[in-house]
Design a protein around this motif. Structure first.
Motif, PDB file in Angstrom:
ATOM      1  N   ARG A   1       3.458   6.193  -0.153  1.00 51.84           N
ATOM      2  CA  ARG A   1       4.823   6.702   0.022  1.00 51.84           C
ATOM      3  C   ARG A   1       5.482   6.077   1.251  1.00 51.84           C
ATOM      4  O   ARG A   1       6.671   5.752   1.229  1.00 51.84           O
ATOM      5  CB  ARG A   1       4.810   8.230   0.132  1.00 51.84           C
ATOM      6  CG  ARG A   1       6.205   8.848   0.121  1.00 51.84           C
ATOM      7  CD  ARG A   1       6.160  10.358   0.231  1.00 51.84           C
ATOM      8  NE  ARG A   1       7.496  10.904   0.336  1.00 51.84           N
ATOM      9  CZ  ARG A   1       8.217  11.382  -0.679  1.00 51.84           C
ATOM     10  NH1 ARG A   1       7.697  11.395  -1.896  1.00 51.84           N
ATOM     11  NH2 ARG A   1       9.439  11.848  -0.497  1.00 51.84           N
ATOM     12  N   ASP A   2       4.733   5.904   2.318  1.00 47.42           N
ATOM     13  CA  ASP A   2       5.282   5.271   3.523  1.00 47.42           C
ATOM     14  C   ASP A   2       5.730   3.836   3.240  1.00 47.42           C
ATOM     15  O   ASP A   2       6.782   3.388   3.715  1.00 47.42           O
ATOM     16  CB  ASP A   2       4.237   5.272   4.638  1.00 47.42           C
ATOM     17  CG  ASP A   2       4.127   6.619   5.335  1.00 47.42           C
ATOM     18  OD1 ASP A   2       4.941   7.510   5.055  1.00 47.42           O
ATOM     19  OD2 ASP A   2       3.203   6.767   6.160  1.00 47.42           O
ATOM     20  N   VAL A   3       4.903   3.102   2.472  1.00 51.21           N
ATOM     21  CA  VAL A   3       5.238   1.719   2.130  1.00 51.21           C
ATOM     22  C   VAL A   3       6.535   1.679   1.325  1.00 51.21           C
ATOM     23  O   VAL A   3       7.440   0.877   1.603  1.00 51.21           O
ATOM     24  CB  VAL A   3       4.091   1.060   1.335  1.00 51.21           C
ATOM     25  CG1 VAL A   3       4.523  -0.295   0.781  1.00 51.21           C
ATOM     26  CG2 VAL A   3       2.858   0.902   2.209  1.00 51.21           C
ATOM     27  N   VAL A   4       6.635   2.547   0.323  1.00 44.53           N
ATOM     28  CA  VAL A   4       7.831   2.576  -0.515  1.00 44.53           C
ATOM     29  C   VAL A   4       9.048   3.024   0.300  1.00 44.53           C
ATOM     30  O   VAL A   4      10.148   2.468   0.155  1.00 44.53           O
ATOM     31  CB  VAL A   4       7.624   3.501  -1.726  1.00 44.53           C
ATOM     32  CG1 VAL A   4       8.890   3.554  -2.577  1.00 44.53           C
ATOM     33  CG2 VAL A   4       6.443   3.023  -2.575  1.00 44.53           C
ATOM     34  N   LYS A   5       8.849   4.013   1.161  1.00 48.52           N
ATOM     35  CA  LYS A   5       9.971   4.521   1.953  1.00 48.52           C
ATOM     36  C   LYS A   5      10.552   3.441   2.866  1.00 48.52           C
ATOM     37  O   LYS A   5      11.777   3.374   3.062  1.00 48.52           O
ATOM     38  CB  LYS A   5       9.541   5.730   2.784  1.00 48.52           C
ATOM     39  CG  LYS A   5      10.705   6.374   3.546  1.00 48.52           C
ATOM     40  CD  LYS A   5      10.273   7.578   4.350  1.00 48.52           C
ATOM     41  CE  LYS A   5      11.468   8.232   5.050  1.00 48.52           C
ATOM     42  NZ  LYS A   5      12.163   7.302   5.973  1.00 48.52           N
ATOM     43  N   ARG A   6       9.685   2.592   3.422  1.00 52.77           N
ATOM     44  CA  ARG A   6      10.200   1.517   4.278  1.00 52.77           C
ATOM     45  C   ARG A   6      11.137   0.595   3.488  1.00 52.77           C
ATOM     46  O   ARG A   6      12.175   0.161   4.004  1.00 52.77           O
ATOM     47  CB  ARG A   6       9.039   0.728   4.885  1.00 52.77           C
ATOM     48  CG  ARG A   6       8.334   1.454   6.025  1.00 52.77           C
ATOM     49  CD  ARG A   6       7.440   0.525   6.826  1.00 52.77           C
ATOM     50  NE  ARG A   6       6.268   0.123   6.076  1.00 52.77           N
ATOM     51  CZ  ARG A   6       5.113   0.800   6.084  1.00 52.77           C
ATOM     52  NH1 ARG A   6       4.996   1.919   6.794  1.00 52.77           N
ATOM     53  NH2 ARG A   6       4.074   0.363   5.406  1.00 52.77           N
TER      54      ARG A   6
ATOM     55  N   PHE B   1      12.801   1.548   0.807  1.00 51.02           N
ATOM     56  CA  PHE B   1      13.985   2.359   0.526  1.00 51.02           C
ATOM     57  C   PHE B   1      14.924   2.353   1.726  1.00 51.02           C
ATOM     58  O   PHE B   1      16.144   2.244   1.570  1.00 51.02           O
ATOM     59  CB  PHE B   1      13.579   3.791   0.172  1.00 51.02           C
ATOM     60  CG  PHE B   1      13.486   4.047  -1.303  1.00 51.02           C
ATOM     61  CD1 PHE B   1      12.675   3.264  -2.113  1.00 51.02           C
ATOM     62  CD2 PHE B   1      14.204   5.071  -1.902  1.00 51.02           C
ATOM     63  CE1 PHE B   1      12.595   3.494  -3.479  1.00 51.02           C
ATOM     64  CE2 PHE B   1      14.145   5.313  -3.262  1.00 51.02           C
ATOM     65  CZ  PHE B   1      13.344   4.519  -4.061  1.00 51.02           C
ATOM     66  N   ASP B   2      14.379   2.512   2.911  1.00 47.68           N
ATOM     67  CA  ASP B   2      15.206   2.536   4.114  1.00 47.68           C
ATOM     68  C   ASP B   2      16.016   1.249   4.253  1.00 47.68           C
ATOM     69  O   ASP B   2      17.156   1.263   4.732  1.00 47.68           O
ATOM     70  CB  ASP B   2      14.332   2.730   5.357  1.00 47.68           C
ATOM     71  CG  ASP B   2      13.753   4.128   5.458  1.00 47.68           C
ATOM     72  OD1 ASP B   2      14.268   5.043   4.787  1.00 47.68           O
ATOM     73  OD2 ASP B   2      12.768   4.305   6.192  1.00 47.68           O
ATOM     74  N   GLU B   3      15.440   0.153   3.822  1.00 45.07           N
ATOM     75  CA  GLU B   3      16.093  -1.144   3.960  1.00 45.07           C
ATOM     76  C   GLU B   3      17.078  -1.435   2.838  1.00 45.07           C
ATOM     77  O   GLU B   3      18.085  -2.100   3.061  1.00 45.07           O
ATOM     78  CB  GLU B   3      15.032  -2.254   4.005  1.00 45.07           C
ATOM     79  CG  GLU B   3      15.596  -3.648   4.248  1.00 45.07           C
ATOM     80  CD  GLU B   3      14.521  -4.708   4.389  1.00 45.07           C
ATOM     81  OE1 GLU B   3      14.852  -5.906   4.334  1.00 45.07           O
ATOM     82  OE2 GLU B   3      13.342  -4.333   4.559  1.00 45.07           O
ATOM     83  N   SER B   4      16.807  -0.911   1.624  1.00 46.52           N
ATOM     84  CA  SER B   4      17.540  -1.445   0.479  1.00 46.52           C
ATOM     85  C   SER B   4      18.172  -0.405  -0.448  1.00 46.52           C
ATOM     86  O   SER B   4      18.786  -0.788  -1.449  1.00 46.52           O
ATOM     87  CB  SER B   4      16.609  -2.331  -0.353  1.00 46.52           C
ATOM     88  OG  SER B   4      15.598  -1.560  -0.995  1.00 46.52           O
ATOM     89  N   VAL B   5      18.038   0.894  -0.159  1.00 47.85           N
ATOM     90  CA  VAL B   5      18.531   1.932  -1.064  1.00 47.85           C
ATOM     91  C   VAL B   5      19.588   2.781  -0.359  1.00 47.85           C
ATOM     92  O   VAL B   5      19.393   3.193   0.792  1.00 47.85           O
ATOM     93  CB  VAL B   5      17.371   2.825  -1.566  1.00 47.85           C
ATOM     94  CG1 VAL B   5      17.902   3.948  -2.459  1.00 47.85           C
ATOM     95  CG2 VAL B   5      16.344   1.983  -2.329  1.00 47.85           C
ATOM     96  N   ASP B   6      20.674   3.048  -1.056  1.00 44.68           N
ATOM     97  CA  ASP B   6      21.698   3.936  -0.505  1.00 44.68           C
ATOM     98  C   ASP B   6      21.142   5.356  -0.372  1.00 44.68           C
ATOM     99  O   ASP B   6      20.371   5.811  -1.227  1.00 44.68           O
ATOM    100  CB  ASP B   6      22.920   3.968  -1.419  1.00 44.68           C
ATOM    101  CG  ASP B   6      23.775   2.714  -1.288  1.00 44.68           C
ATOM    102  OD1 ASP B   6      23.644   2.015  -0.268  1.00 44.68           O
ATOM    103  OD2 ASP B   6      24.567   2.441  -2.209  1.00 44.68           O
TER     104      ASP B   6
END
Length: 480
Positions: free
Chosen positions: A135-140, A142-147
């Motif tokens: 989840r941490d990997v995916v969240k990073r 998301f933080d960079e590329s997801v609204d």
């Protein structure tokens, strides 16, 4: 009757423990505890771990009456021990005791009889930790590329595909529930049912979508007909279709454009699933093909978001692969929200007790004459296997981080005590938290805990030093 409940409780242990009751010294009290001795896969950068799964062990295996046939009649047939535990969902570090077992008087020598069962908490804890790290990997990404408006999609980015690879239904429930602490995506119905109806008062925990498999695709004379069938049945909602039963590239370049009008007419969300080939290559191929057919919009962070379509990669997926795929996706200009992952063997099977080095060790003995002795394993050949001496207490400090102390005979306050009694010569009522409460605890603690933390208090370190000095002195005495 479940097969494990048909096995007599006395044999739910290692055979060599049957002799230990007559081998331990005569004592009026003995204490043992369990701990993780290293972080996930030996990680020295991020040492956070998730403690979870003790409830299943207590309820299904330890809280069972031994019958007269099992040669037990005291304590209403329940095993004569007290077990304390940290709350499930607690974030811990190496050498934080997660449970402690105490036995008394004639039953004192049974202190480690339940070790075989209790140590099994390594499995759900390790799966929960792995899932959380993903989840941490995916969240990073998301933080960079997801609204921010689409952050809710994070909860479904890792899907449990592991049921069929489990060694038993019980493993699917235990491991599958551990994953559901972090994500809501699962195909492991046994875990979704157990978490919802046994652990969460009937409130839904897991979600999934209709999806094809290779057997569905190949049952049609033409692959195109299979794709049209799933669009016809489920195209108004979210659905997934495996695309590589024959030729993934051909499916992307020819079949996807051929079903465009039918898919758009239904108005739903189509998830494309590659299931072979290089994971990075096939994900990018799917993104570009879907971009060409259905189009994209650029979000506020400058990344392309597919319209009505996405990718789920479920082949060859593990912790490292997910990070590499997401790096490639963002480098290609696509938002991380376009890609989900299905993880089977990498989630529920490719872990073992040594992944976080779980151990159960004796720590304290009060002999019949009243003498109290702190017990400590201290192998000269492997310092990583050193255990903690004495009866222990875990208290949260002012930063809400767990610290391990010697348990005092007074009521000295060192922080907020974390151990709670979960079994005391029989079941204890009202001690188990709702699954959603555990999820909230884990989320709050994980997000607010540093990557590294030293949990050994100064008082415990002094006791360790004293005990080691005594051990070394006794070795010298024996040599002379």
């Amino acid at each position: 009757m479940n097969v494990w409940s048909a096995i007599p409780p006395p044999v739910l242990t290692d055979s060599y423990k049957l002799a230990h009751s007559v081998l331990y010294p005569d004592a009026e009290k003995m204490v043992a505890y369990g701990e993780f001795r290293k972080a996930f896969a030996g990680d020295t950068h991020d040492q956070r771990m998730v403690y979870y799964g003790i409830r299943y062990i207590i309820e299904n295996h330890i809280s069972r009456r031994w019958t007269m046939e099992d040669i037990v009649k005291e304590h209403d047939g329940y095993f004569p021990a007290k077990i304390e535990s940290l709350p499930e969902g607690t974030v811990v570090y190496p050498h934080v005791p997660v449970y402690q077992i105490t036995t008394y008087n004639e039953f004192a020598p049974l202190v480690t009889y339940l070790e075989t069962l209790l140590v099994m908490v390594w499995y759900p804890s390790t799966v929960a930790t792995l899932s959380r790290r993903v989840r941490d990997v995916v969240k990073r990404s998301f933080d960079e590329s997801v609204d921010p408006d689409n952050y809710f999609l994070l909860d479904s980015r890792l899907h449990d595909f592991g049921f069929r690879g489990c060694t038993s239904v019980e493993q699917s429930i235990i491991g599958g529930c551990a994953h559901l602490l972090n994500f809501n995506g699962t195909d492991t119905l046994s875990a979704a049912y157990y978490a919802q109806f046994h652990l969460n008062d009937g409130e839904p925990v897991g979600t999934s979508i209709p999806a094809t498999e290779h057997s569905v695709m190949t049952s049609y004379r033409h692959e195109l007909d299979a794709i049209l069938a799933v669009i016809d049945k489920f195209g108004a909602g979210t659905f997934a279709c495996v695309m590589d039963s024959y030729d993934y590239r051909y499916a992307m370049e020819k079949l996807l454009p051929a079903v465009k009008s039918q898919k758009l007419a239904k108005g739903g969300f189509m998830v494309l699933r590659p299931d072979s080939g290089d994971p990075i290559e096939v994900v990018l191929m799917g993104l570009r093909a879907a971009d060409k057919v259905f189009g994209t919009k650029v979000n506020s962070k400058g990344f392309k978001v597919l319209q009505g379509c996405g990718i789920i990669q479920g082949d060859g997926v593990d912790y490292d692969t997910i990070g590499k795929i997401l790096d490639a996706v963002l480098k290609a200009g696509y938002s991380a929200q376009n890609v989900a992952f299905g993880m089977g063997g990498g989630l529920l099977q490719r872990v073992n007790r040594d992944t976080m080095n779980f151990a159960n060790k004796l720590s304290s003995v009060v002999y019949r004459n009243g003498e109290r002795r702190d017990v400590m394993k201290y192998p000269k050949t492997d310092a990583s296997k050193i255990s903690l001496p004495g009866e222990l207490e875990v208290c949260n400090n002012q930063a809400n981080l767990p610290m391990t102390y010697p348990r005092p005979s007074t009521t000295e306050q060192r922080g907020t005590p974390q151990f709670q009694v979960i079994y005391d010569h029989g079941p204890v009522t009202g001690v188990w938290d709702k699954f959603s409460t555990i999820q909230g605890r884990l989320r709050q603690q994980w997000n607010n805990s540093p990557l590294k933390h030293s949990p050994i208090s100064a008082e415990l370190q002094a006791k360790i030093d004293h005990t080691v000095a005594e051990l070394q002195a006794s070795i010298v005495d024996r040599q002379h």
